[in-house]
Design an enzyme around this catalytic site. Structure first.
Site, short mmCIF file in Angstrom:
data_model
loop_
_atom_site.label_atom_id
_atom_site.label_comp_id
_atom_site.label_asym_id
_atom_site.label_seq_id
_atom_site.Cartn_x
_atom_site.Cartn_y
_atom_site.Cartn_z
CB ALA A 66 -1.06 -0.07 1.13
CG ASP A 253 -3.37 -3.79 0.59
OD1 ASP A 253 -2.57 -2.93 -0.61
OD2 ASP A 253 -3.29 -4.45 0.98
#
Length: 381
Positions: A66, A253
């Site tokens: 991420a 994420d």
């Protein structure tokens, strides 16, 4: 279990991994990535000269994680601008490359906003491109700083929940310097515990089907001299039952406004196991991963990946002549359909705490997350 592989004192080493860098050779600016699909067998750099090349690198997981996706997205916009390509088109393609990872969109939008503002002010493409690059570099630097602060807050929380040290931590997927401008998110906390002499064992889920734990987290743990043990994902239950896990540390994420956490598939079962066995389940992620525009877990778009990632096994850097799809060795009958979500969603009631660079939220509630995000915005301003 003996910890003969742990190294402390003068033997402590930084991970020393550079996952992304901007370079300006004579032929023009490029974005250089460490190709994570080739690890751990070999360290190979992938050079992107335009946004489509970066989009492909993102989709193939050559670059992933991420925070790093946010950095890559920002650099991708800067690259398109510097090379004279259509910035809006590049930004749209980059933003849609992996829909679940909110940081990717955040990075793209930040660099695009800087480009738009400068071009609107001056009408100069070169200055606008430079503004996009400045924004990308700032995001890169901020993520490194956030990583260090998450490690401090995360270790403090571990010590509070588990006084006395000797932590045995289970992690899933990969959350180290390969996903960050610094030393990572969840892995950075474990690394801080290791350096402080308070990590007894890092349990590494291999993370099916693409083995990011086995290929990447074990790689980083080995480089850092940590005491670690690799296990298959479906062995985690027996590890909990044996009382060998003191805490679970994972990344994210996307975190919805209500505290629901989207992370690599296989995370949700760990949260259920942790709750049943009364083990803290801790999510470590920068504030940019919290998406106030996503109200709850049901609203998170979960990326569905190709079935061949499940029906084939691909060895890093070793092509299989004549193979189709993923270029791997078939482990299921031809024509087998596969269910392959890249992520699953863990509800907030199963999350002990969310650790960010601004501190920890526990219990995890919508109000507490909103307050944290407001505090972060005030600090930034």
């Amino acid at each position: 279990m003996a910890d003969q592989y742990a190294q402390f004192g003068d033997d402590i080493r930084p991970t020393g991994i550079s996952a992304i860098r901007w370079d300006e050779p004579p032929e023009g600016p490029v974005l250089v990535l460490l190709d994570q699909t080739r690890l751990p067998a070999e360290e190979v750099e992938l050079v992107c000269t335009d946004a489509p090349a970066l989009v492909e690198a993102i989709r193939s997981l050559a670059v992933r994680g991420a925070p790093l996706l946010g950095i890559a997205g920002a650099y991708g916009v800067a690259l398109a601008a510097a090379r004279g390509f259509d910035v809006e088109e590049a930004a749209g393609a980059l933003e849609g490359a992996r829909p679940t990872a909110v940081n990717l969109a955040v990075g793209v939008r930040r660099a695009r906003a800087a480009h738009r503002a400068e071009f609107g002010r001056t009408g100069d493409q070169k200055q606008a491109a430079e503004a996009a690059l400045v924004a990308a570099r700032a995001l890169h630097r901020e993520d490194a700083e956030a990583s260090s602060r998450m490690a401090v807050h995360g270790l403090a929380l571990l010590d509070e929940l588990l006084p006395g040290g000797g932590h045995r931590v289970l992690t899933h997927c990969n959350t180290g310097s390969l996903v960050s401008g610094g030393e990572g998110t969840a892995f950075a906390v474990a690394l801080a515990a290791h350096r402080a002499g308070r990590l007894r064992r890092l349990w590494v889920d291999e993370t099916r089907p693409l083995l990011q734990g086995a290929r990447l987290t074990a790689y980083e743990a080995a480089r850092s001299g940590m005491a670690y043990t690799l296990l298959t994902d479906n062995a985690a239950g027996s590890l909990f039952a044996a009382g060998e896990v003191d805490a679970v540390l994972v990344g994210a994420d996307r975190i919805a406004a209500d505290g629901s956490v989207a992370n690599k598939v296989g995370t949700y079962p760990l949260a259920v196991l942790a709750r049943y066995h009364h083990v803290p389940f801790i999510v470590v992620a920068p504030v940019t991963t919290v998406d106030p525009d996503t109200p709850d877990g049901a609203s998170i778009e979960v990326e569905q990946r190709a079935g061949h990632e499940v029906t084939e096994i691909t060895s890093p850097q070793v092509p299989v002549v004549g193979a189709e799809a993923g270029g791997g060795i078939a482990v299921a009958p031809l024509g087998t359909q596969a269910y392959n979500p890249a992520f699953d969603v863990t509800p907030p009631e199963l999350v002990t705490a969310i650790v960010t660079e601004e501190g920890a939220v526990s219990p995890v509630t919508a109000d507490a997350l909103a307050e944290l995000c407001d505090r972060s915005r005030q600090v930034t301003i």
